[in-house]
Design an enzyme around this catalytic site. Structure first.
Site: not given
Ligand code: DAT
Ligand code: MG
Length: 151
Positions: A11, A51, A114, A117, A128
């Protein structure tokens, strides 16, 4: 070997922090094979497509603004178990909960930044890869290391 492919993206925060080679090298050293890579600034619309599963979540808009705020390194990695193990290398979504030794555990602090992805299953991996890459951007080749990685 039962080869599969996953979509991995560094990212904008990971790119700006100079972590491209660090992240690529973790997948490379493991023994996975890089079959596509490019650097691109996704549009907001594109980020929303990527997303789409999260569109009801309160952080969706900020997340899509962030992903489209700068360059992203988009990759496809291939290998036995790469979808599930790729998630393991990455670590838990919230870096506060990611184990040390994982990419997020070692290199990130907050969930909104973080740095990486990774596809979460075979269906999302396929979707994707198709969203980010044209078929001709995926390179098929035999890695010289393969016979040593897989025996
Ligand atoms: P991942 O990236 O581990 O697959 P995800 O698909 O649940 O996680 O969410 C996508 C992204 O969204 C994640 O990398 C960071 C953001 N995100 C997830 N939960 C969040 C939260 N509670 N607050 C803010 N950003 C969040
Ligand atoms: Mg995810």
């Amino acid at each position: 070997a039962e080869m599969e492919r996953t979509f991995i993206a560094i990212k904008p925060d990971g790119v700006q922090r100079g972590l491209i080679s660090e992240i690529v090298s973790r997948f490379e050293r493991k023994g996975f094979k890089l079959v596509a890579i490019k650097i691109v600034i996704p549009s907001k619309d594109f980020a929303e497509k990527h997303y789409h599963d999260l569109k009801e979540r309160p952080f969706f808009n900020g997340l899509c603004d962030f992903l489209s705020s700068g360059p992203v390194v988009a990759m496809v990695w291939e290998g036995e178990g790469v979808i599930k193990y790729g998630r393991k290398l990455i670590g838990a979504t919230d870096p506060q909960k990611s184990e040390p030794g994982t990419i997020r555990g070692d290199l990130a602090v907050v969930v909104g930044r973080n740095i990486i992805h990774g596809s979460d299953g075979p269906e999302t991996a396929k979707d994707e890869i198709n969203l980010w890459f044209k078929p001709e951007e995926l390179v098929s080749y035999t890695s010289n290391a393969e016979k040593w990685v897989y025996g």
